[in-house]
Write a protein that holds these residues in place. Structure first.
Motif, PDB file in Angstrom:
ATOM      1  N   ALA A  99      64.263 -21.252  58.698  1.00 35.89           N
ATOM      2  CA  ALA A  99      64.269 -20.441  57.346  1.00 35.89           C
ATOM      3  C   ALA A  99      63.421 -19.776  56.642  1.00 35.89           C
ATOM      4  O   ALA A  99      63.611 -19.144  57.071  1.00 35.89           O
ATOM      5  CB  ALA A  99      64.915 -21.375  56.652  1.00 35.89           C
ATOM      6  N   TYR A 100      62.035 -20.715  57.180  1.00 28.71           N
ATOM      7  CA  TYR A 100      60.769 -19.758  56.457  1.00 28.71           C
ATOM      8  C   TYR A 100      60.549 -18.904  57.596  1.00 28.71           C
ATOM      9  O   TYR A 100      60.279 -17.613  57.004  1.00 28.71           O
ATOM     10  CB  TYR A 100      59.602 -20.702  56.617  1.00 28.71           C
ATOM     11  CG  TYR A 100      58.343 -20.360  55.927  1.00 28.71           C
ATOM     12  CD1 TYR A 100      58.426 -20.815  55.010  1.00 28.71           C
ATOM     13  CD2 TYR A 100      57.250 -19.426  56.562  1.00 28.71           C
ATOM     14  CE1 TYR A 100      57.444 -19.846  54.040  1.00 28.71           C
ATOM     15  CE2 TYR A 100      56.413 -18.823  55.843  1.00 28.71           C
ATOM     16  CZ  TYR A 100      56.086 -19.759  54.676  1.00 28.71           C
ATOM     17  OH  TYR A 100      54.952 -19.498  53.927  1.00 28.71           O
TER      18      TYR A 100
ATOM     19  N   ARG B   9      62.336 -17.007  59.271  1.00 24.66           N
ATOM     20  CA  ARG B   9      63.854 -15.880  59.401  1.00 24.66           C
ATOM     21  C   ARG B   9      63.554 -15.179  57.963  1.00 24.66           C
ATOM     22  O   ARG B   9      64.124 -14.167  58.063  1.00 24.66           O
ATOM     23  CB  ARG B   9      65.301 -16.754  59.483  1.00 24.66           C
ATOM     24  CG  ARG B   9      65.435 -16.988  60.651  1.00 24.66           C
ATOM     25  CD  ARG B   9      66.688 -17.454  60.757  1.00 24.66           C
ATOM     26  NE  ARG B   9      67.109 -19.134  60.290  1.00 24.66           N
ATOM     27  CZ  ARG B   9      67.514 -19.323  59.290  1.00 24.66           C
ATOM     28  NH1 ARG B   9      68.861 -18.540  58.628  1.00 24.66           N
ATOM     29  NH2 ARG B   9      67.562 -20.654  58.858  1.00 24.66           N
ATOM     30  N   ARG B  10      62.870 -15.744  56.723  1.00 25.48           N
ATOM     31  CA  ARG B  10      63.257 -15.711  55.123  1.00 25.48           C
ATOM     32  C   ARG B  10      62.347 -14.053  55.350  1.00 25.48           C
ATOM     33  O   ARG B  10      62.777 -12.580  54.883  1.00 25.48           O
ATOM     34  CB  ARG B  10      62.568 -15.608  54.556  1.00 25.48           C
ATOM     35  CG  ARG B  10      62.702 -15.597  53.107  1.00 25.48           C
ATOM     36  CD  ARG B  10      61.974 -16.244  52.063  1.00 25.48           C
ATOM     37  NE  ARG B  10      60.727 -16.908  52.644  1.00 25.48           N
ATOM     38  CZ  ARG B  10      60.163 -17.220  51.612  1.00 25.48           C
ATOM     39  NH1 ARG B  10      60.050 -17.743  50.211  1.00 25.48           N
ATOM     40  NH2 ARG B  10      59.006 -18.317  52.076  1.00 25.48           N
ATOM     41  N   TYR B  11      61.372 -14.468  56.731  1.00 22.53           N
ATOM     42  CA  TYR B  11      60.039 -13.141  56.499  1.00 22.53           C
ATOM     43  C   TYR B  11      60.559 -12.035  57.371  1.00 22.53           C
ATOM     44  O   TYR B  11      61.680 -11.538  57.846  1.00 22.53           O
ATOM     45  CB  TYR B  11      59.300 -12.887  57.658  1.00 22.53           C
ATOM     46  CG  TYR B  11      57.593 -12.584  57.598  1.00 22.53           C
ATOM     47  CD1 TYR B  11      56.831 -12.201  56.504  1.00 22.53           C
ATOM     48  CD2 TYR B  11      57.903 -11.200  58.628  1.00 22.53           C
ATOM     49  CE1 TYR B  11      55.662 -11.690  56.740  1.00 22.53           C
ATOM     50  CE2 TYR B  11      56.899 -10.528  58.666  1.00 22.53           C
ATOM     51  CZ  TYR B  11      56.105 -10.341  57.679  1.00 22.53           C
ATOM     52  OH  TYR B  11      54.800  -9.593  57.557  1.00 22.53           O
TER      53      TYR B  11
ATOM     54  N   ILE C 131      60.180 -12.558  50.387  1.00 17.53           N
ATOM     55  CA  ILE C 131      60.261 -13.588  49.020  1.00 17.53           C
ATOM     56  C   ILE C 131      60.281 -13.248  48.321  1.00 17.53           C
ATOM     57  O   ILE C 131      60.202 -12.458  47.362  1.00 17.53           O
ATOM     58  CB  ILE C 131      58.349 -13.091  49.578  1.00 17.53           C
ATOM     59  CG1 ILE C 131      57.834 -15.718  49.065  1.00 17.53           C
ATOM     60  CG2 ILE C 131      57.937 -12.698  48.943  1.00 17.53           C
ATOM     61  CD1 ILE C 131      56.712 -15.839  49.379  1.00 17.53           C
TER      62      ILE C 131
ATOM     63  N   PHE D 169      69.747 -15.283  50.462  1.00 18.58           N
ATOM     64  CA  PHE D 169      69.247 -16.029  51.210  1.00 18.58           C
ATOM     65  C   PHE D 169      68.149 -16.046  50.811  1.00 18.58           C
ATOM     66  O   PHE D 169      67.807 -18.010  51.045  1.00 18.58           O
ATOM     67  CB  PHE D 169      68.897 -14.959  52.412  1.00 18.58           C
ATOM     68  CG  PHE D 169      68.472 -16.026  53.855  1.00 18.58           C
ATOM     69  CD1 PHE D 169      69.316 -16.761  54.784  1.00 18.58           C
ATOM     70  CD2 PHE D 169      66.466 -16.557  53.563  1.00 18.58           C
ATOM     71  CE1 PHE D 169      68.302 -17.359  55.660  1.00 18.58           C
ATOM     72  CE2 PHE D 169      66.202 -17.222  54.138  1.00 18.58           C
ATOM     73  CZ  PHE D 169      67.082 -18.177  55.148  1.00 18.58           C
ATOM     74  N   CYS D 170      66.768 -15.440  49.952  1.00 22.60           N
ATOM     75  CA  CYS D 170      66.574 -15.838  49.331  1.00 22.60           C
ATOM     76  C   CYS D 170      66.280 -17.027  48.444  1.00 22.60           C
ATOM     77  O   CYS D 170      65.365 -17.783  48.091  1.00 22.60           O
ATOM     78  CB  CYS D 170      65.151 -14.628  49.364  1.00 22.60           C
ATOM     79  SG  CYS D 170      64.264 -13.411  50.120  1.00 22.60           S
TER      80      CYS D 170
ATOM     81  N   PHE E 158      67.158 -20.314  49.734  1.00 23.89           N
ATOM     82  CA  PHE E 158      65.878 -20.713  50.230  1.00 23.89           C
ATOM     83  C   PHE E 158      65.155 -21.301  48.776  1.00 23.89           C
ATOM     84  O   PHE E 158      64.094 -22.372  49.412  1.00 23.89           O
ATOM     85  CB  PHE E 158      65.087 -19.952  51.149  1.00 23.89           C
ATOM     86  CG  PHE E 158      63.345 -19.740  51.654  1.00 23.89           C
ATOM     87  CD1 PHE E 158      63.607 -21.042  53.433  1.00 23.89           C
ATOM     88  CD2 PHE E 158      62.396 -19.871  51.041  1.00 23.89           C
ATOM     89  CE1 PHE E 158      62.496 -21.312  53.578  1.00 23.89           C
ATOM     90  CE2 PHE E 158      61.617 -20.599  51.903  1.00 23.89           C
ATOM     91  CZ  PHE E 158      61.443 -21.600  52.857  1.00 23.89           C
TER      92      PHE E 158
END
Length: 259
Positions: free
Chosen positions: A107-108, A110-112, A115, A161-162, A165
């Motif tokens: 997930a880290y 995919r988040r990029y 943020i 999503f963020c 996360f």
């Protein structure tokens, strides 16, 4: 002998910016009108990452493809997926920036490039930001973040999503803190010899001490079973089976270079 992983990942953790991020800026309806993530964006930004942060909510997926361990971060620790053996070489990202087929993307990653960041007039308020680096965003996007001065469903999904996360990360920080303070982690290293004849020392990480895990008191076992800690710990333990695939991938890289 080459040494990878722990020290390298720890240096990234201590950086002023989170791993991958260079110039994050707030998403702005005026600045980002018609702008979206570039359709030809790749995972090249992660090609040098030999360890990636993971959350407690995804460890059962991560364990299928990556060995996991805990990395020291200042006064505490954090769970990570190990993605490389040699320094600055992510074995799951190809030369053209594609992620390895049929493997889980943490997930880290995919988040990029997005943020949630704190700051501004209200320090406790989080603002959605995007990394303003060349090639990451494009104008006149078919999937814009902002259209006609308003956030689109694309941006709404990014924000959701963020937020998810961020919540998972907070839960993971507490999980790692509790495991560390319970004395369940021990420093370990391994020496791996590849087809090029070189021995690579993989170290700087902490692994779960199975004996100490088995001797946890009943009250802690009951509590950790209820809050999901036990399942996460055993998933991390079982992820050791993924070392074989990582070593095979490293060997293939060596063979490719030799040709």
């Amino acid at each position: 002998m080459a040494t990878a992983n722990g020290a390298e990942a720890a240096a990234a953790q201590k950086s002023a910016m989170p791993m991958f991020y260079q110039k994050p800026m707030p998403v702005d309806v005026r600045v980002h009108e018609g702008t979206g993530v570039a359709k030809d964006r790749t995972y090249s930004f992660a090609k040098e990452a030999t360890a990636l942060p993971v959350t407690i909510l995804e460890v059962t997926k991560v364990m299928q493809d990556y060995p996991m361990a805990f990395l020291k971060t200042g006064d505490g620790v954090a769970p990570v997926a190990i993605t490389g053996i040699r320094p600055n070489q992510n074995l799951f990202v190809s030369e053209d920036g594609k992620w390895a087929e049929d493997t889980y993307v943490p997930a880290y990653v995919r988040r990029y490039p997005f943020i949630l960041a704190s700051g501004g007039p209200k320090p406790d308020q989080l603002t959605l930001c995007v990394d303003n680096v060349d090639g990451m965003l494009e104008k006149d996007s078919a999937a814009p973040m902002v259209k006609d001065g308003k956030a689109t469903p694309v941006l709404d999904r990014v924000l959701d999503f963020c937020r998810s996360f961020d919540q998972a990360s907070r839960a993971t920080q507490q999980f790692a803190k509790d495991v560390f303070e319970a004395g369940l982690l021990a420093e370990r290293h391994a020496e791996i010899k590849l087809q090029d004849g070189k021995t690579h020392r993989v170290g700087g990480f902490m692994l779960i001490d199975e004996e100490k895990l088995r001797t946890l008191d009943d009250a802690t076992v009951a509590k950790w079973h209820k809050n999901g800690y036990l399942g996460a710990l055993y998933a991390i333990l079982m992820s050791g089976n993924a070392w074989r695939d990582v070593v095979v991938r490293a060997g293939m890289k060596v063979a490719d270079k030799a040709e």
